[in-house]
Design a protein around this motif. Sequence first.
Motif, mmCIF file in Angstrom:
data_model
loop_
_atom_site.group_PDB
_atom_site.id
_atom_site.type_symbol
_atom_site.label_atom_id
_atom_site.label_comp_id
_atom_site.label_asym_id
_atom_site.label_seq_id
_atom_site.Cartn_x
_atom_site.Cartn_y
_atom_site.Cartn_z
ATOM 1 N N ALA A 24 0.826 -1.204 0.000
ATOM 2 C CA ALA A 24 0.000 0.000 0.000
ATOM 3 C C ALA A 24 0.866 1.261 0.000
ATOM 4 O O ALA A 24 0.580 2.228 -0.723
ATOM 5 C CB ALA A 24 -0.929 -0.007 1.216
ATOM 6 N N GLU A 28 0.994 4.020 -3.007
ATOM 7 C CA GLU A 28 0.567 5.386 -2.683
ATOM 8 C C GLU A 28 1.672 6.394 -2.950
ATOM 9 O O GLU A 28 1.451 7.462 -3.524
ATOM 10 C CB GLU A 28 0.130 5.444 -1.213
ATOM 11 C CG GLU A 28 -0.546 6.747 -0.820
ATOM 12 C CD GLU A 28 0.434 7.857 -0.445
ATOM 13 O OE1 GLU A 28 0.068 9.042 -0.529
ATOM 14 O OE2 GLU A 28 1.582 7.520 -0.061
ATOM 15 N N ARG A 29 2.896 6.066 -2.534
ATOM 16 C CA ARG A 29 4.016 6.991 -2.734
ATOM 17 C C ARG A 29 4.402 7.101 -4.211
ATOM 18 O O ARG A 29 4.791 8.176 -4.679
ATOM 19 C CB ARG A 29 5.230 6.538 -1.916
ATOM 20 C CG ARG A 29 5.144 6.781 -0.427
ATOM 21 C CD ARG A 29 5.180 8.268 -0.064
ATOM 22 N NE ARG A 29 3.863 8.892 -0.123
ATOM 23 C CZ ARG A 29 3.655 10.197 -0.080
ATOM 24 N NH1 ARG A 29 4.675 11.028 -0.006
ATOM 25 N NH2 ARG A 29 2.433 10.689 -0.118
ATOM 26 N N TRP A 31 2.385 6.997 -6.662
ATOM 27 C CA TRP A 31 1.402 7.915 -7.240
ATOM 28 C C TRP A 31 1.647 9.358 -6.783
ATOM 29 O O TRP A 31 1.578 10.292 -7.586
ATOM 30 C CB TRP A 31 -0.002 7.471 -6.856
ATOM 31 C CG TRP A 31 -1.090 8.385 -7.329
ATOM 32 C CD1 TRP A 31 -1.738 9.343 -6.607
ATOM 33 C CD2 TRP A 31 -1.631 8.455 -8.650
ATOM 34 N NE1 TRP A 31 -2.671 9.997 -7.381
ATOM 35 C CE2 TRP A 31 -2.621 9.475 -8.648
ATOM 36 C CE3 TRP A 31 -1.386 7.745 -9.823
ATOM 37 C CZ2 TRP A 31 -3.348 9.793 -9.790
ATOM 38 C CZ3 TRP A 31 -2.116 8.069 -10.959
ATOM 39 C CH2 TRP A 31 -3.086 9.081 -10.928
#
Length: 203
Positions: A24, A28-29, A31
């Motif tokens: 996750a 997330e990072r 993106w």
Amino acid sequence: MYELVKAGGWVMVPILACSVLALAIILERAWALRRARVLPPPLVADLRHWAEQGGLQLRTLDERTARSPLGRVVFTALANRHLGREVVKESIEDTGRHIVFELERFLNTLGTIATIAPLLGLLGTVSGMINILGVVGTHGSGDFKLMASGMSEALVATASGLLVAIPAVAGYRWLRGRVDELVVGLEKEALLLVDLLQAGRPA
């Protein structure tokens, strides 16, 4: 898959939790650290154009560009442009520290996962070996079926810990390099902006 997880023993629960959390964070990072998001091309192009023209030509920016890290640096500099070069630089540095903190968000957590995942695997190995010794102490060394359970726990836990740790380390190093690259880009654009503000007031 379930049987494999079950064979690894209780330590597989935190290892699986680490794997989900690591995935996750990496997604997330990846993106959040897109170059187009941190250093919007339209704003970078504007700075280059202003440098060629020798002055600032302000225009209305769309909300996404204005709220980008580079957009925040630009607006901070413009808000303090009448207070002198040193004040502008200090205000940009203050904003930059907040931006760097945001860019590095969750990276410490990812680094922690990369560190503890193999340790959890080692803990599973120790737990499996303890089970093997317990079987030997109770039934002797002739019951290989019971011993195999402890051996599978030890090996599966070790392999699982490494399978989580290796991608986590790779993801951490890649994201850390990405942050460093973006910070250098922000510093470059900020210095250009300071020089432009020094050259003249925005029109």
